[in-house]
Design a protein around this motif. Structure first.
Motif, short mmCIF file in Angstrom:
data_model
loop_
_atom_site.label_atom_id
_atom_site.label_comp_id
_atom_site.label_asym_id
_atom_site.label_seq_id
_atom_site.Cartn_x
_atom_site.Cartn_y
_atom_site.Cartn_z
N MET A 1 -29.52 8.89 -2.61
CA MET A 1 -29.54 8.05 -1.41
C MET A 1 -28.11 7.71 -1.03
O MET A 1 -27.26 7.49 -1.90
CB MET A 1 -30.31 6.77 -1.70
N VAL A 2 -27.83 7.64 0.25
CA VAL A 2 -26.52 7.23 0.72
C VAL A 2 -26.39 5.72 0.52
O VAL A 2 -27.24 4.95 0.98
CB VAL A 2 -26.32 7.58 2.20
N ALA A 3 -25.35 5.32 -0.17
CA ALA A 3 -25.12 3.89 -0.43
C ALA A 3 -23.64 3.58 -0.23
O ALA A 3 -22.80 4.48 -0.18
CB ALA A 3 -25.56 3.52 -1.84
N VAL A 4 -23.35 2.30 -0.12
CA VAL A 4 -21.97 1.85 0.05
C VAL A 4 -21.66 0.73 -0.94
O VAL A 4 -22.57 0.05 -1.43
CB VAL A 4 -21.70 1.31 1.48
N THR A 5 -20.38 0.57 -1.21
CA THR A 5 -19.85 -0.65 -1.81
C THR A 5 -18.69 -1.06 -0.92
O THR A 5 -18.15 -0.24 -0.18
CB THR A 5 -19.38 -0.46 -3.27
N VAL A 6 -18.32 -2.34 -1.01
CA VAL A 6 -17.25 -2.83 -0.14
C VAL A 6 -16.23 -3.60 -0.97
O VAL A 6 -16.57 -4.58 -1.64
CB VAL A 6 -17.82 -3.72 0.99
N PHE A 7 -15.00 -3.13 -0.92
CA PHE A 7 -13.87 -3.78 -1.59
C PHE A 7 -13.16 -4.63 -0.56
O PHE A 7 -12.59 -4.10 0.40
CB PHE A 7 -12.93 -2.72 -2.17
N VAL A 8 -13.20 -5.94 -0.73
CA VAL A 8 -12.54 -6.84 0.21
C VAL A 8 -11.78 -7.90 -0.59
O VAL A 8 -12.26 -8.37 -1.62
CB VAL A 8 -13.54 -7.48 1.21
N GLN A 9 -10.60 -8.25 -0.11
CA GLN A 9 -9.76 -9.26 -0.76
C GLN A 9 -9.53 -10.42 0.19
O GLN A 9 -9.52 -10.26 1.41
CB GLN A 9 -8.42 -8.66 -1.16
N ASP A 10 -9.32 -11.59 -0.40
CA ASP A 10 -8.95 -12.75 0.40
C ASP A 10 -7.42 -12.80 0.55
O ASP A 10 -6.71 -11.90 0.07
CB ASP A 10 -9.53 -14.05 -0.17
N GLU A 11 -6.93 -13.85 1.19
CA GLU A 11 -5.48 -13.95 1.44
C GLU A 11 -4.67 -14.09 0.16
O GLU A 11 -3.46 -13.87 0.16
CB GLU A 11 -5.19 -15.12 2.40
N GLN A 12 -5.32 -14.44 -0.95
CA GLN A 12 -4.63 -14.55 -2.24
C GLN A 12 -4.75 -13.27 -3.07
O GLN A 12 -4.31 -13.24 -4.22
CB GLN A 12 -5.19 -15.74 -3.02
N GLY A 13 -5.38 -12.24 -2.52
CA GLY A 13 -5.51 -10.98 -3.23
C GLY A 13 -6.69 -10.90 -4.17
O GLY A 13 -6.85 -9.92 -4.90
N ARG A 14 -7.53 -11.93 -4.16
CA ARG A 14 -8.71 -11.90 -5.02
C ARG A 14 -9.79 -11.01 -4.41
O ARG A 14 -9.89 -10.88 -3.19
CB ARG A 14 -9.26 -13.32 -5.22
N VAL A 15 -10.61 -10.41 -5.26
CA VAL A 15 -11.65 -9.47 -4.84
C VAL A 15 -13.00 -10.20 -4.77
O VAL A 15 -13.34 -10.98 -5.67
CB VAL A 15 -11.75 -8.29 -5.83
N LEU A 16 -13.77 -9.93 -3.72
CA LEU A 16 -15.10 -10.51 -3.57
C LEU A 16 -16.08 -9.75 -4.46
O LEU A 16 -16.26 -8.55 -4.30
CB LEU A 16 -15.54 -10.42 -2.10
N LEU A 17 -16.69 -10.46 -5.42
CA LEU A 17 -17.65 -9.85 -6.34
C LEU A 17 -18.95 -10.65 -6.35
O LEU A 17 -18.95 -11.86 -6.11
CB LEU A 17 -17.10 -9.80 -7.76
N ILE A 18 -20.02 -9.93 -6.66
CA ILE A 18 -21.32 -10.58 -6.86
C ILE A 18 -21.76 -10.33 -8.30
O ILE A 18 -21.37 -9.35 -8.92
CB ILE A 18 -22.40 -10.02 -5.90
N GLN A 19 -22.59 -11.24 -8.81
CA GLN A 19 -23.28 -10.97 -10.07
C GLN A 19 -24.68 -10.54 -9.67
O GLN A 19 -25.43 -11.32 -9.04
CB GLN A 19 -23.30 -12.19 -10.98
N ARG A 20 -25.02 -9.30 -9.97
CA ARG A 20 -26.28 -8.72 -9.53
C ARG A 20 -27.47 -9.37 -10.22
O ARG A 20 -27.41 -9.67 -11.40
CB ARG A 20 -26.29 -7.21 -9.81
N THR A 21 -28.55 -9.56 -9.48
CA THR A 21 -29.76 -10.14 -10.08
C THR A 21 -30.56 -9.09 -10.84
O THR A 21 -31.34 -9.45 -11.72
CB THR A 21 -30.66 -10.79 -9.01
N ASP A 22 -30.37 -7.79 -10.54
CA ASP A 22 -31.18 -6.77 -11.20
C ASP A 22 -30.67 -6.33 -12.57
O ASP A 22 -31.42 -5.81 -13.38
CB ASP A 22 -31.38 -5.55 -10.29
N ASN A 23 -29.38 -6.55 -12.86
CA ASN A 23 -28.88 -6.18 -14.18
C ASN A 23 -27.87 -7.18 -14.75
O ASN A 23 -27.38 -6.99 -15.86
CB ASN A 23 -28.28 -4.77 -14.17
N GLY A 24 -27.53 -8.23 -14.01
CA GLY A 24 -26.62 -9.26 -14.49
C GLY A 24 -25.15 -8.90 -14.48
O GLY A 24 -24.32 -9.72 -14.85
#
Length: 156
Positions: A19-42
């Motif tokens: 399946m075609v899927a995406v991930t997104v790498f985005v940083q804030d003004e301090q250079g930190r990366v936006l991450l999630i903790q997934r509910t399906d595998n932690g």
């Protein structure tokens, strides 16, 4: 639905879908990366998900980031294309999906991190914190490549 990532595992089940899927790498003004903790595998991961019918792939990247994190982004480039046939994802319903994911570079537009059905935690993470989080090796590859700010996208 439960999810098990098999990465370079000779005993992994054979894939029965892609399946075609995406991930997104985005940083804030301090250079930190936006991450999630997934509910399906932690595990901690970049926001992302599958493309819907009738949707441009860039729209998928923006929608998935908004749905999983509450943060609005615009697509600013491509970190890489990940199609390793030795990375398969096994789901509880019997689907075994071969990885095919485009990792986009996103530019923060608006919004504050919040959780969703797919994310039990959402936050901006500094580079120095990454080694303390449980991150799948294939996801860490995307994060590290995003942090490197390469001129050309990774293709593999």
């Amino acid at each position: 639905m439960a999810r098990i990532d098999h990465f370079n595992n000779p005993n992994a089940p054979k894939p029965n879908s892609i399946m075609v899927a995406v991930t997104v790498f985005v940083q804030d003004e301090q250079g930190r990366v936006l991450l999630i903790q997934r509910t399906d595998n932690g595990l901690w991961a970049l926001p992302g998900g599958a493309q819907d019918f009738g949707e441009y792939i860039s729209e998928t990247a923006m929608r998935e980031t908004r749905e999983e994190t509450g943060v609005e982004v615009e697509v600013a480039g491509i970190v890489g294309i990940y199609s390793n046939p030795n990375h398969v994802v096994e789901y509880g319903d019997g689907e075994v999906r071969q990885q095919f994911s485009i990792c986009f570079r996103g530019r923060y537009v608006a919004g504050k991190p919040r959780t969703s059905d797919e994310s039990s935690a959402v936050r901006w993470v500094g580079r120095e914190e990454l080694d303390r989080l449980q991150i799948h090796p294939s996801m860490r590859l995307r994060i590290d490549r995003g942090l490197e700010q390469r001129q050309k996208p990774y293709i593999g």
